[in-house]
Design an enzyme around this catalytic site. Sequence first.
Site, PDB file in Angstrom:
ATOM      1  N   CYS A 126       1.771  -3.016 -15.904  1.00 16.74           N
ATOM      2  CA  CYS A 126       2.444  -3.854 -14.906  1.00 16.74           C
ATOM      3  C   CYS A 126       3.813  -4.225 -15.427  1.00 16.74           C
ATOM      4  O   CYS A 126       3.985  -4.522 -16.614  1.00 16.74           O
ATOM      5  CB  CYS A 126       1.635  -5.114 -14.613  1.00 16.74           C
ATOM      6  SG  CYS A 126       2.390  -6.116 -13.307  1.00 16.74           S
ATOM      7  N   CYS A 130       4.075 -11.336 -16.596  1.00 17.73           N
ATOM      8  CA  CYS A 130       3.669 -12.742 -16.593  1.00 17.73           C
ATOM      9  C   CYS A 130       3.164 -13.075 -18.002  1.00 17.73           C
ATOM     10  O   CYS A 130       2.466 -12.276 -18.619  1.00 17.73           O
ATOM     11  CB  CYS A 130       2.594 -13.005 -15.544  1.00 17.73           C
ATOM     12  SG  CYS A 130       3.154 -12.525 -13.900  1.00 17.73           S
ATOM     13  N   CYS A 133      -0.777 -12.829 -19.001  1.00 21.52           N
ATOM     14  CA  CYS A 133      -1.623 -11.758 -18.469  1.00 21.52           C
ATOM     15  C   CYS A 133      -1.676 -10.548 -19.400  1.00 21.52           C
ATOM     16  O   CYS A 133      -0.648 -10.095 -19.908  1.00 21.52           O
ATOM     17  CB  CYS A 133      -1.070 -11.347 -17.106  1.00 21.52           C
ATOM     18  SG  CYS A 133      -1.933  -9.955 -16.380  1.00 21.52           S
ATOM     19  N   GLY A 173      -1.931  -4.179 -12.486  1.00 22.11           N
ATOM     20  CA  GLY A 173      -0.754  -3.814 -11.695  1.00 22.11           C
ATOM     21  C   GLY A 173      -0.457  -4.758 -10.549  1.00 22.11           C
ATOM     22  O   GLY A 173      -1.215  -5.689 -10.271  1.00 22.11           O
ATOM     23  N   SER A 205      -3.828  -9.356  -3.862  1.00 21.37           N
ATOM     24  CA  SER A 205      -3.237 -10.438  -4.630  1.00 21.37           C
ATOM     25  C   SER A 205      -1.854 -10.006  -5.090  1.00 21.37           C
ATOM     26  O   SER A 205      -1.654  -8.877  -5.526  1.00 21.37           O
ATOM     27  CB  SER A 205      -4.131 -10.720  -5.840  1.00 21.37           C
ATOM     28  OG  SER A 205      -3.543 -11.712  -6.654  1.00 21.37           O
ATOM     29  N   CYS A 347     -10.369 -11.652 -14.690  1.00 23.12           N
ATOM     30  CA  CYS A 347      -8.979 -11.610 -14.236  1.00 23.12           C
ATOM     31  C   CYS A 347      -8.012 -11.666 -15.404  1.00 23.12           C
ATOM     32  O   CYS A 347      -8.151 -12.489 -16.290  1.00 23.12           O
ATOM     33  CB  CYS A 347      -8.678 -12.824 -13.378  1.00 23.12           C
ATOM     34  SG  CYS A 347      -9.296 -12.655 -11.738  1.00 23.12           S
TER      35      CYS A 347
END
Length: 365
Positions: A126, A130, A133, A173, A205, A347
Site C-alpha cells: 500500500c 498510515c 498499519c 491495499g 473501506s 485488520c
Amino acid sequence: MSNPIPEMPLHSLTMEELEESLRSLGQPSYRAKQIMEWAYQREKRVESWEAMKNLPVTLRSSLADLHPIRLPEVVTVSGSKDTTQKLLLRLHDGELIETVLIPASPALYGEESDRRTLCVSSQVGCAYGCKFCASGLDGWKRHLSSDEIVSQVLLAEKISGERINNLVFMGMGEPMANYKNWLQAVSILNAPWGVGLGARKMTVSTSGLVPRIRDLADQPLQIRLAISLHGASDEVRSQIMPVNQKYPVGELMEACDYYGERKKQMITFEYILIEGVNDAPSEARLLAERARGLRAKINLIPYNTVEGLPWKRPSEAVQEEFLSILRDRGIAATIRREKGHDIDAACGQLRRRVSAELESPASLR
Ligand code: SAH
Ligand code: SF4
C-alpha cells in the site's frame, strides 16, 4: 517472468466483454453464457479451458490464448475451519497477497448468524503509509488486476467448501487507489452470471480518497462505505495518516455526506484506538459531532499490535470511556473485538510475507 502478462484473463471479463470477444472469433454469443457457467456456477467452477466440455476444441485453445485462466496458487492456509482462516496466495508474477475468511461470530453480529465474511485485498502493498498499519510498511508494489480480486473469493469458497455471503474490501491495499480494476471486480462479483453477491453485502473501506468516494457515489451499485477515520481533527489525523494532508477531514466529511445522500445509506467510520494518540475524550466529542452530522455509525477498533511499530491499544477503561462519550451523544457505536489476531490476520496486520509458522504446505480440503 519470460512470458508477457496476458491482458484479459477470463475472470477479469464481464459477460458483454466475453460476448464481444467471441463475436470477433465469429462465434455465437450464447457461448459466453456457457463459459461463464463453467467459470462461476458453484457446481462447476472449472480451472482450465480443457474442462469446458461443451466447447469445440479449437475454440477452447483460441480462448485459452486470449483469456487465460490464472487463479493464484494457494501457498498456505492458516487457522482452522471454524475460526478465522488466512489464505496466503501467490500471484502469477510471484507476488504474495492474503485474503482472510471470517466465519459467523455471535459476538460480532449477535444471535446465531450464518454470516461468512471474506476480507479481500486490492493491491500488493500500500502506498498510503498510515503510521499504524502493517500493509504499508514495505511500500506499494502494484495494483491487483480484477481477476486477482475475483479469484480471492473463488479460492476462499473452494478451500472452505462454504459460500461467502459478505465481502469487505479491508485487506491489503487501498481499493479506491485501484478504482478501475476494483470496480470491474465488484461488477463481476455482483453479476447474476458471476458470483452473484448482492452489492449491499459488500463494504469498501478507504483511507479517504475524496474524488473516488464521489465517483462511487455516482455509481448505481448499493455498495457500503466505510471510512478509516482514526482521527476527528486534522491535527490528530494528519499525524498518523499522510493522506489527510491531501484530503483533510472537512473535505472527507463532505464527500461522505454526498455518498450517504446519493445512496440513502448510513456509512461507517472505523476508528482505531491508539494509546496517547487519538484516544482523548476531546477527540471522542469531536468524533461524535462529525458522526451526528452524517448519521454515521462508528466501529471502534482497539489497536492490533504490529511488529516493528511502537503503538499500543489503550486500557479497557479508556476504551469504554471513549465509547460512552459517543453513546451518550446518541451515536451508534460499537467496539470491535476482533478475530484472527493470533495469526496476524486481523485488520492492519496483513503484509507481504510468509511468516515462519506458516511455511508448511497448504492443507487443501
Ligand atoms: N486501505 C483501506 C482498506 C484497508 S482496510 C483503508 O485503510 O481503509 C484495513 C483497516 O484496518 C483500516 O480501517 C485500517 O485503518 C485498519 N488498521 C490498520 N492497521 C491497524 C491496526 N494495527 N490495528 C487495527 N486496525 C488497523
Ligand atoms: Fe494503506 Fe489502509 Fe493501511 Fe493506510 S490503513 S496504509 S490506506 S491499507
